[in-house]
Design an enzyme around this catalytic site. Sequence first.
Site, short mmCIF file in Angstrom:
data_model
loop_
_atom_site.label_atom_id
_atom_site.label_comp_id
_atom_site.label_asym_id
_atom_site.label_seq_id
_atom_site.Cartn_x
_atom_site.Cartn_y
_atom_site.Cartn_z
N SER A 65 0.75 -1.29 0.08
CA SER A 65 -0.04 0.05 0.17
C SER A 65 0.71 1.28 -0.17
CB SER A 65 -0.92 -0.12 1.23
OG SER A 65 -1.68 -1.29 1.40
N GLU A 102 -3.81 0.20 -8.74
CA GLU A 102 -2.86 1.26 -9.01
C GLU A 102 -1.56 0.56 -9.25
OE1 GLU A 102 -2.07 3.41 -5.33
OE2 GLU A 102 -2.27 5.25 -6.46
N HIS A 114 -1.38 -2.51 -7.18
CA HIS A 114 -2.04 -2.30 -5.83
C HIS A 114 -3.56 -2.48 -6.03
CE1 HIS A 114 -2.84 1.11 -2.50
NE2 HIS A 114 -2.93 -0.07 -1.96
N ASN A 140 -2.60 6.22 -1.13
CA ASN A 140 -2.51 6.41 0.28
C ASN A 140 -1.98 7.55 0.57
OD1 ASN A 140 -4.13 4.29 1.76
ND2 ASN A 140 -2.57 2.93 0.52
#
Length: 327
Positions: free
Chosen positions: A148, A194, A182, A232
């Site tokens: 992440s 992602e 991701h 994130n």
Amino acid sequence: MFRVDSDQFKSSHVIFQHLSLPAIMSVAHGIKLLGVLGAGQMGTGIAFVSALRARVPVLLHDQSKDQVARGLALMDKLLSKDVAKGRIQLNEAQEARDRVRVVNAIEDLRDVDMVVEAVSENLDLKRTVFRNFSEKLRPDAILATNTSSISITKIAASVIPDGVSPASAEGQAAAGRVVGLHFFNPVPVMKLVELISAVQTAPETLAHARAFAEACGKEVATSQDVPGFVSNALLMPFINEAIMCLEKGIATRDDIDKTFRLGMNHPMGPLQLADFIGLDTCLAIQKTLYTGTSDSKYRPSVLLERMVDAQWLGKKSGRGFYEYKDE
Ligand SMILES: NC(=O)c1ccc[n+]([C@@H]2O[C@H](COP(=O)([O-])OP(=O)(O)OC[C@H]3O[C@@H](n4cnc5c(N)ncnc54)[C@H](O)[C@@H]3O)[C@@H](O)[C@H]2O)c1
């Protein structure tokens, strides 16, 4: 007067422009056998969409047998629900389930064309796992990480064998197989993947990884390899601030979440979302932002640290900001 320090602006905003980033070409994914390492919330979901949507046989491994059992039970439940709702036929569900095979060790992944790593969010653990991949998997297998927030470039550097120069053809070929892929939670529902290129990622690795995500039914957005990537770097400070609001007594848990559900139309508030992500994962991401930027604005909330100390990890452990009975 507002003034931009041009050197500072350049160093923070065009950091990657001197590197010639690989162009993304269009190819078939070419994955005939996939490995998934980690059968937690994410690994289970990745194995599920790969088997059902991309129709690729999957070898799944987790060090915890209980976790594997929970993951397979979740897959059965999701497939039954899809059949009951008429989204898929019974035979499609059975075929998808038959494509997932549990294996006992990383060595058993030796024939895969690509592996997606989804173990806990910890750089040392991921380095060890990727070093293992480079020793035990085929030298042309794509090595993808579902991290992440951790630098894909750091993970890629860890697969170069000892004594091999990172600048040599062998070093570049080794690290060029690593890519960030991701997925989002819950994987069967969320439409995005992602895609993150390490500094070393080869264009063909990027292209195959993108094609595979699309075959899983996902849309792809790309991000540079910065701490937290786009997703994130934006989401986790928001969640961390929400936890700080709770910590300071600015509003109650329910009012913080209600504000975002009813005032901003978010499907769930930030504290409930943190529980769904996993508080250990939230803390690990926030720490990566903090240490990766050395910027105090990313300091993790003390309350978040204490929740993780108590092993109140959110939905997956039955208790976080909310309680999850019988789950
Ligand atoms: N939870 C989310 O919302 C989310 C979203 C996107 C990405 N991610 C990332 O996906 C990864 C996994 O997250 P998760 O939420 O599934 O965590 P999780 O805690 O649900 O699962 C992690 C799994 O890894 C296994 N594991 C740990 N070390 C291992 C090893 N050496 N070998 C084999 N298995 C091992 C554990 O037994 C566990 O089952 C993390 O990098 C996380 O940051 C999480």
